[in-house]
Structure formats: structure tokens, C-alpha cells
Design a protein around this motif. Structure first.
Motif, PDB file in Angstrom:
ATOM      1  N   ALA A 133       0.843  -1.194   0.000  1.00  0.00           N
ATOM      2  CA  ALA A 133       0.000   0.000   0.000  1.00  0.00           C
ATOM      3  C   ALA A 133       0.881   1.247   0.000  1.00  0.00           C
ATOM      4  O   ALA A 133       1.970   1.257   0.576  1.00  0.00           O
ATOM      5  CB  ALA A 133      -0.922  -0.008   1.218  1.00  0.00           C
ATOM      6  N   GLU A 134       0.395   2.299  -0.641  1.00  0.00           N
ATOM      7  CA  GLU A 134       1.122   3.569  -0.710  1.00  0.00           C
ATOM      8  C   GLU A 134       1.509   4.050   0.695  1.00  0.00           C
ATOM      9  O   GLU A 134       0.738   3.899   1.640  1.00  0.00           O
ATOM     10  CB  GLU A 134       0.262   4.642  -1.380  1.00  0.00           C
ATOM     11  CG  GLU A 134       0.013   4.402  -2.858  1.00  0.00           C
ATOM     12  CD  GLU A 134       1.267   4.551  -3.705  1.00  0.00           C
ATOM     13  OE1 GLU A 134       2.153   5.368  -3.372  1.00  0.00           O
ATOM     14  OE2 GLU A 134       1.349   3.829  -4.714  1.00  0.00           O
ATOM     15  N   THR A 135       2.670   4.606   0.818  1.00  0.00           N
ATOM     16  CA  THR A 135       3.264   5.205   2.027  1.00  0.00           C
ATOM     17  C   THR A 135       3.746   4.180   3.057  1.00  0.00           C
ATOM     18  O   THR A 135       4.309   4.564   4.074  1.00  0.00           O
ATOM     19  CB  THR A 135       2.324   6.224   2.738  1.00  0.00           C
ATOM     20  OG1 THR A 135       1.274   5.529   3.408  1.00  0.00           O
ATOM     21  CG2 THR A 135       1.775   7.249   1.767  1.00  0.00           C
ATOM     22  N   LEU A 136       3.556   2.908   2.813  1.00  0.00           N
ATOM     23  CA  LEU A 136       3.974   1.899   3.798  1.00  0.00           C
ATOM     24  C   LEU A 136       5.235   1.150   3.373  1.00  0.00           C
ATOM     25  O   LEU A 136       5.604   0.146   3.979  1.00  0.00           O
ATOM     26  CB  LEU A 136       2.832   0.908   4.055  1.00  0.00           C
ATOM     27  CG  LEU A 136       1.579   1.506   4.684  1.00  0.00           C
ATOM     28  CD1 LEU A 136       0.498   0.446   4.829  1.00  0.00           C
ATOM     29  CD2 LEU A 136       1.898   2.129   6.033  1.00  0.00           C
ATOM     30  N   GLU A 137       5.922   1.655   2.362  1.00  0.00           N
ATOM     31  CA  GLU A 137       7.089   0.963   1.819  1.00  0.00           C
ATOM     32  C   GLU A 137       8.177   0.729   2.866  1.00  0.00           C
ATOM     33  O   GLU A 137       8.714  -0.378   2.962  1.00  0.00           O
ATOM     34  CB  GLU A 137       7.683   1.750   0.629  1.00  0.00           C
ATOM     35  CG  GLU A 137       6.753   1.897  -0.538  1.00  0.00           C
ATOM     36  CD  GLU A 137       5.852   3.130  -0.461  1.00  0.00           C
ATOM     37  OE1 GLU A 137       5.129   3.374  -1.431  1.00  0.00           O
ATOM     38  OE2 GLU A 137       5.862   3.844   0.576  1.00  0.00           O
ATOM     39  N   MET A 187      -0.076  -4.250   5.485  1.00  0.00           N
ATOM     40  CA  MET A 187       0.637  -3.274   4.663  1.00  0.00           C
ATOM     41  C   MET A 187       0.462  -3.517   3.173  1.00  0.00           C
ATOM     42  O   MET A 187       0.905  -2.725   2.352  1.00  0.00           O
ATOM     43  CB  MET A 187       2.122  -3.309   4.999  1.00  0.00           C
ATOM     44  CG  MET A 187       2.409  -2.814   6.379  1.00  0.00           C
ATOM     45  SD  MET A 187       4.166  -2.848   6.647  1.00  0.00           S
ATOM     46  CE  MET A 187       4.195  -3.749   8.177  1.00  0.00           C
ATOM     47  N   MET A 188      -0.187  -4.613   2.821  1.00  0.00           N
ATOM     48  CA  MET A 188      -0.376  -4.956   1.410  1.00  0.00           C
ATOM     49  C   MET A 188      -1.786  -4.570   0.981  1.00  0.00           C
ATOM     50  O   MET A 188      -2.728  -4.689   1.754  1.00  0.00           O
ATOM     51  CB  MET A 188      -0.139  -6.447   1.202  1.00  0.00           C
ATOM     52  CG  MET A 188       1.270  -6.877   1.571  1.00  0.00           C
ATOM     53  SD  MET A 188       1.702  -8.590   1.235  1.00  0.00           S
ATOM     54  CE  MET A 188       0.377  -9.514   1.922  1.00  0.00           C
ATOM     55  N   ASP A 189      -1.891  -4.095  -0.255  1.00  0.00           N
ATOM     56  CA  ASP A 189      -3.212  -3.729  -0.749  1.00  0.00           C
ATOM     57  C   ASP A 189      -3.821  -4.807  -1.643  1.00  0.00           C
ATOM     58  O   ASP A 189      -4.879  -4.618  -2.224  1.00  0.00           O
ATOM     59  CB  ASP A 189      -3.195  -2.362  -1.447  1.00  0.00           C
ATOM     60  CG  ASP A 189      -2.228  -2.288  -2.613  1.00  0.00           C
ATOM     61  OD1 ASP A 189      -1.675  -3.322  -3.014  1.00  0.00           O
ATOM     62  OD2 ASP A 189      -2.029  -1.172  -3.132  1.00  0.00           O
ATOM     63  N   ARG A 190      -3.134  -5.952  -1.728  1.00  0.00           N
ATOM     64  CA  ARG A 190      -3.636  -7.129  -2.467  1.00  0.00           C
ATOM     65  C   ARG A 190      -3.132  -8.368  -1.745  1.00  0.00           C
ATOM     66  O   ARG A 190      -2.159  -8.311  -0.999  1.00  0.00           O
ATOM     67  CB  ARG A 190      -3.085  -7.159  -3.892  1.00  0.00           C
ATOM     68  CG  ARG A 190      -3.427  -5.941  -4.689  1.00  0.00           C
ATOM     69  CD  ARG A 190      -2.757  -5.961  -6.048  1.00  0.00           C
ATOM     70  NE  ARG A 190      -2.824  -4.623  -6.620  1.00  0.00           N
ATOM     71  CZ  ARG A 190      -2.079  -4.201  -7.608  1.00  0.00           C
ATOM     72  NH1 ARG A 190      -1.185  -5.010  -8.160  1.00  0.00           N
ATOM     73  NH2 ARG A 190      -2.201  -2.979  -8.065  1.00  0.00           N
TER      74      ARG A 190
END
Length: 96
Positions: free
Chosen positions: A11-15, A81-84
Motif C-alpha cells: 500500500a502507498e506510504t507503507l514501503e 501493509m499490502m493492498d492485495r
């Protein structure tokens, strides 16, 4: 030997948080019976798409690690933290 391809999309910003926790997962996998080596790559066209390629002695060894309590606990930190959903492909050398 088998290779396991693990694809994750962060997910964006969680790298940064993801990187820290993903390292912990790989560090623990290194000590798992049957683990040979592994590397993590970033998609050059999508920096949030990460691919881990791990070499395992056998699919039995991979399955043992995949279903272990240790991996499940570590994944509890990564999954949010993953969007998929992660995609896992087990590869083996073909006879050709």
C-alpha cells in the motif's frame, strides 16, 4: 530443488515499514530447514510491487515453512501493509 515466487503489492506510504518487516520474514526463513537462498526484487515499473524468489530444497520444506506458526505470526505484521493478497507460485525444473 524448487523455486518459490512470492508477489506482494505494498500500500502507498507503507514501503519503509514493509521493508523492515519483510527483512524479518526473510531472516527467519534463512534458518528454516531446506531453505537455500532468496532475493527480493522491485518491479521497475511499479515500485510497490515486490517479488521474492526463494530456492528451497524441496516442496515439503517450503510447505513446512509456509504453514509454520512462525511464518503466520510474521505475516500478521505484513498483511495489513499490502493492498492485495500475496501470490505464491511454486516452480520446478521441467524435464525439457
Amino acid at each position: 530443488m524448487i523455486r518459490v515466487l512470492i508477489e506482494r503489492h505494498i500500500a502507498e506510504t507503507l514501503e519503509d515499514a514493509y521493508e523492515e518487516r519483510a527483512r524479518k520474514v526473510l531472516q527467519q526463513a534463512v534458518s528454516a530447514p531446506g531453505f537455500i537462498s532468496g532475493e527480493t526484487l522491485s518491479d521497475s515499473h511499479d515500485p510497490n510491487h515486490r517479488i521474492t524468489l526463494a530456492n528451497w530444497r524441496s516442496e515439503v520444506d517450503w510447505d513446512r515453512w509456509y504453514h509454520s506458526q512462525q511464518r503466520r505470526e510474521l505475516m500478521l505484521e505484513l498483511v495489513p501493509m499490502m493492498d492485495r493478497n500475496e501470490i505464491i507460485t511454486v516452480l520446478e525444473h521441467s524435464a525439457v
